[in-house]
Design an enzyme around this catalytic site. Structure first.
Site, mmCIF file in Angstrom:
data_model
loop_
_atom_site.group_PDB
_atom_site.id
_atom_site.type_symbol
_atom_site.label_atom_id
_atom_site.label_comp_id
_atom_site.label_asym_id
_atom_site.label_seq_id
_atom_site.Cartn_x
_atom_site.Cartn_y
_atom_site.Cartn_z
ATOM 1 N N ARG A 1 0.869 -1.178 0.000
ATOM 2 C CA ARG A 1 0.000 0.000 0.000
ATOM 3 C C ARG A 1 0.904 1.226 0.000
ATOM 4 N NH1 ARG A 1 -5.038 -2.133 1.702
ATOM 5 N NH2 ARG A 1 -4.855 -3.812 3.246
ATOM 6 N N TYR B 1 1.003 5.395 11.894
ATOM 7 C CA TYR B 1 1.173 3.997 12.268
ATOM 8 C C TYR B 1 2.514 3.822 12.973
ATOM 9 C CZ TYR B 1 -2.661 2.446 9.197
ATOM 10 O OH TYR B 1 -3.868 2.233 8.601
ATOM 11 N N HIS C 1 3.181 -9.645 1.015
ATOM 12 C CA HIS C 1 2.921 -8.686 2.088
ATOM 13 C C HIS C 1 4.210 -8.204 2.746
ATOM 14 C CE1 HIS C 1 1.208 -7.564 6.186
ATOM 15 N NE2 HIS C 1 0.455 -6.872 5.364
ATOM 16 N N ARG D 1 -6.173 -5.660 -0.072
ATOM 17 C CA ARG D 1 -7.609 -5.446 0.105
ATOM 18 C C ARG D 1 -7.972 -3.969 0.204
ATOM 19 N NH1 ARG D 1 -9.575 -8.838 4.768
ATOM 20 N NH2 ARG D 1 -9.817 -10.468 3.209
ATOM 21 N N HIS E 1 1.256 -1.033 15.039
ATOM 22 C CA HIS E 1 1.247 -1.851 13.830
ATOM 23 C C HIS E 1 2.453 -2.775 13.701
ATOM 24 C CE1 HIS E 1 1.418 -2.377 9.292
ATOM 25 N NE2 HIS E 1 0.154 -2.657 9.542
#
Length: 724
Positions: free
Chosen positions: A418, A511, A478, A448, A635
């Site tokens: 992302r 984050y 990821h 997603r 996170h």
């Protein structure tokens, strides 16, 4: 890395069986002599606790309840409380779109397999209806009874149409005529016009009109345009919901008709993606087709204002094909995600104190002319970054930008899961490619709810000459990796970054994440092999300094946990401390249970879901689970082990969930130096200090705030300021 993965189960809550023994030969990695392997008695003692796993869906609802408790906390700045209400609403939307939709899909498909917690999908769904209804009622009550009055006292008013004075009504009338009316499209329902499709998460008006001559009534739907602000600014920090403005001017949309009823409603749909990659020659084309299908997913929730007419509600329920359990009647206004706009008001007196990240001290001493020479700093020593306390822009972003501009850099390779809409990272990769460097970007276009953005970035990168790769079939990529190959006087050198968070400059300010900048040769070689695996063909499954899913993260961590048992039994220092977003995987949890049964202290810092039951006699008496929520979203993923008195720690992208360990490419890196390990241990010391404010989990799954007075994040901000 082998490309075989376990079957994908919708929702990922199928019990895939506990893994409690390390794989053959795995003990070579950690030099545990002799390796601990649980025997039949230990496994039998574990299996005696058939209900040892908490339900993951209920655990998630408890997480969102903790978010709601932040909104209820009168000690927090008022606009931050409003923001937590918006976050709660967004979280719950995604929960319904993905988790509830997955459960309904499994029920419809007849996949009635019990989860690890022992519940059938239908049973879980029934508890979700009750739990979410209670939370949504509580959410609406906090907004109505606490936030609105408190905002009013501070001169910020959220009002309904009836509260507007004459001048404000005139202003709204002009606004409606000039900007809103041209955008609206009324959709009638009659024999010639079937019931319109209601898009997911859209805010709508259900309108009943009557013909004045025939007396016949008609139903119509008017969509509230999402392109406008959720709350219309009236001046003097007064706001009215957009649907109120539209509702009062419906006669313009239905001239010659009598408007009898106007009610607000909102539909949530199944918006999880299912892409059959094996059958698609072009993954981008397959994903774009699936994104179009997403818009037409079946409904999973209907929110209505509690004043809705019963006949109108019955029509909606019938046409949408949902059950009564899926209908949530609430006091208006609906869709409080728009409170983000209110929280963004220029009222610093009602927000957290301003915070500006600073350059990491290892990078700051080598600044010249305001620019950080990241390569020079990395040659001097490994740099463990802790965002947002350490600036992302003067570390990771500068690392990529400097690599793009440096004539000695030959190649850049990076994963992108992302990133922000105006990403300087992407711009730097494009600059590097246009300068003739070899640039490879692995773009995960199945991230997603970021799929469309990532497709656009992928095409932009390809057009600039970047080698764009989409990862491995059946796996999401990821891991957070960047590697720069530089030609130096003493030969080729690799510089790498391995992180726990995305390459997103915007979220890096919100984050909490760790990242390692290193020129370590062994780590660089491992990262190079991993990139080659992702972009080409490779069967390398073992790495010297990395654990890589789906091959070795679970096995490696379980082995490390067993190693702590061996140390404890031998009388050496032993302790396990993990920090993650979620802890659900039964294999890892069972290994932690075995460690606790052996007497090893275990501390888990979990932001969201935790399926482990702590403090259960005979099972997990030495386990402590805490959760910290606050200004920043916790996170990072950290795995710290006492290791017999020679502490080790890992950081990386993997949560302890089936999807991360079995269906994603994840990477954990062993921190190479004592200073980095000590920094991680200091964070965990602070998190588990007796006076640190946190929620604590009990064996029944209930989370209770401990009443601690020390805000961990505020303490880290203060420490960062002291270092300046």
């Amino acid at each position: 890395m082998t490309h075989d993965v376990l079957p994908s189960h919708a929702g990922g809550s199928i019990d895939e069986g506990p893994l409690v023994a390390p794989p053959p030969g795995a003990s070579e990695t950690f030099d545990v002599e002799p390796p601990y392997v649980p025997g039949p008695e230990a496994l039998a003692a574990l299996d005696a606790f058939a209900d040892r796993f908490l339900d993951r869906e209920q655990s998630w609802l408890h997480f969102n309840q903790r978010v709601l408790e932040l909104a209820e906390d009168a000690s927090l700045p008022l606009l931050e409380r409003a923001r937590f209400l918006a976050i709660f609403a967004s979280n719950l939307d995604e929960f319904f779109m993905v988790r509830v939709a997955g459960l309904k899909r499994r029920i419809a498909a007849g996949v009635a397999v019990r989860s690890a917690s022992g519940h059938l999908p239908k049973e879980v769904l029934e508890t979700i209806w009750a739990g979410t209804r209670e939370l949504m009622d509580r959410h609406a009550a906090v907004f109505r009874d606490q936030i609105i009055p408190a905002l009013r006292e501070e001169g910020i008013e959220l009002v309904r149409w009836a509260d507007l004075d004459e001048d404000e009504q005139k202003y709204c009338k002009k606004l409606f005529k000039a900007r809103i009316f041209p955008v609206l499209t009324p959709l009638a329902v009659d024999p010639a016009h079937p019931f319109p499709y209601i898009s997911g998460l859209s805010l709508n008006l259900a309108v009943v009109v009557r013909h004045p001559k025939t007396g016949k009534e008609h139903f119509a739907r008017v969509k509230v345009p999402p392109i406008f602000d959720r709350f219309v600014a009236l001046g003097n920090q007064r706001f009215v919901p957009l649907e109120d403005v539209i509702g009062e001017h419906l006669k313009k949309l239905f001239p010659g008709m009598e408007v009898l009823k106007v009610h607000t409603f909102r539909v949530t749909r199944n918006e999880d993606l299912e892409v059959e990659e094996d059958d698609a020659e072009n993954l981008l084309a397959a994903l774009e087709k699936e994104l179009l299908r997403r818009k037409f997913g079946p409904p999973v929730r209907l929110e209505v204002e509690e004043s809705m007419d019963p006949e109108v509600l019955a029509l909606l329920v019938s046409e949408l094909g949902i059950s009564e359990a899926e209908v949530f009647d609430l006091p208006g206004p609906l869709d409080l995600r728009g409170l983000h706009d209110i929280a963004d008001l220029d009222r610093d007196d009602l927000k957290y104190d301003a915070f500006v990240p600073s350059t990491n001290r290892q990078l700051a001493p080598v600044e010249s002319a305001g620019a950080v020479d990241v390569f020079k700093a990395m040659r001097r020593g490994d740099v463990l970054l802790h965002h947002p306390y350490d600036s992302f822009s003067t570390s990771v972003q500068r690392f990529i930008e400097q690599a793009a501009a440096d004539p000695h850099v030959l190649a850049i390779k990076q994963t992108l899961y992302r990133t922000s809409g105006d990403s300087p990272i992407v711009d730097a990769l494009i600059d590097a490619a246009e300068a003739g460097k070899q640039v490879m970007a692995l773009v995960e276009i199945k991230a997603r709810f970021d799929e469309s953005n990532n497709i656009r970035w992928a095409r932009k990168l390809e057009h600039a000459g970047v080698h764009v790769v989409y990862g491995l079939v059946g796996l999401k990529t990821h891991c957070k990796l960047a590697m720069v190959v530089r030609d130096e006087p003493d030969g080729i050198r690799r510089y790498t970054h391995i992180g726990t968070g995305n390459y997103n400059p915007k979220t890096a300010r919100l984050y909490e994440d760790f990242g390692l900048l290193t020129a370590d040769e062994a780590i660089g070689e491992d990262v190079a092999h991993l990139f080659n695996n992702l972009s080409g063909f490779s069967n390398k499954a073992k790495y010297a300094e990395l654990l890589v899913a789906p091959d070795s993260v679970r096995d490696g961590l379980v082995e490390q946990i067993h190693g702590e048992v061996a140390h404890h039994l031998a009388g050496r220092p032993a302790r396990i401390r993990l920090k993650a977003n979620s802890v659900v995987d039964e294999g890892v949890i069972d290994a932690l249970y075995l460690a606790s049964q052996a007497g090893v202290p275990v501390q888990l810092l979990v932001r969201g879901i935790c399926a482990l039951r702590p403090g259960v006699p005979g099972l997990s008496e030495t386990v402590e689970v805490r959760s910290v929520l606050g200004r920043f979203l916790e996170h990072s993923r950290v795995f710290s082990f006492e290791n017999g008195g020679a502490p080790v720690a890992w950081i990386g992208s993997a949560d302890m969930m089936h999807r991360n360990l079995d269906r994603r490419v994840e990477a954990l890196v062993r921190l190479p130096g004592e200073a980095q390990v000590a920094k991680v241990r200091d964070l965990m010391d602070l998190a588990f200090a007796p006076d640190t404010s946190a929620w604590e989990l009990d064996g029944d799954g209930a989370w209770t705030h401990n009443g601690g007075s020390v805000d961990m994040q505020a303490e880290l901000i203060a420490a960062q300021r002291r270092k300046r």
